[in-house]
Design a protein around this motif. Structure first.
Motif: not given
Length: 77
Positions: A64-77
């Motif tokens: 969901t859009a909320d899932d993606i925003e919650r993950l944003r600070p924790y991922v890198r590419f």
């Protein structure tokens, strides 16, 4: 209330997940990524190549859009 619950996390202390390198079992260990989401990330990488942005996950039904925003600070590419 205890001060333990008021503690803030320093952004420098966060270890970011490399979503393009981690296996399904490694991804699903993160508290904000469930098995279906980890599998969706792995399937996406296999079919379309590495992720460049979390916004690419918006097309997947597992996120969901909320899932993606919650993950944003924790991922890198």
């Amino acid at each position: 209330a205890s001060d333990v619950y008021k503690r803030q996390v320093d952004a420098g202390d966060i270890q970011r997940l490399d979503v393009n390198r981690l296996s399904l079992s490694q991804l699903k260990r993160h508290p904000y990524i469930n098995y279906l989401q980890a599998r969706a990330i792995c399937d996406y990488r296999r079919l379309k190549g590495p992720l460049a942005s979390l916004d690419q996950l918006r097309l997947l039904s597992a996120f969901t859009a909320d899932d993606i925003e919650r993950l944003r600070p924790y991922v890198r590419f």
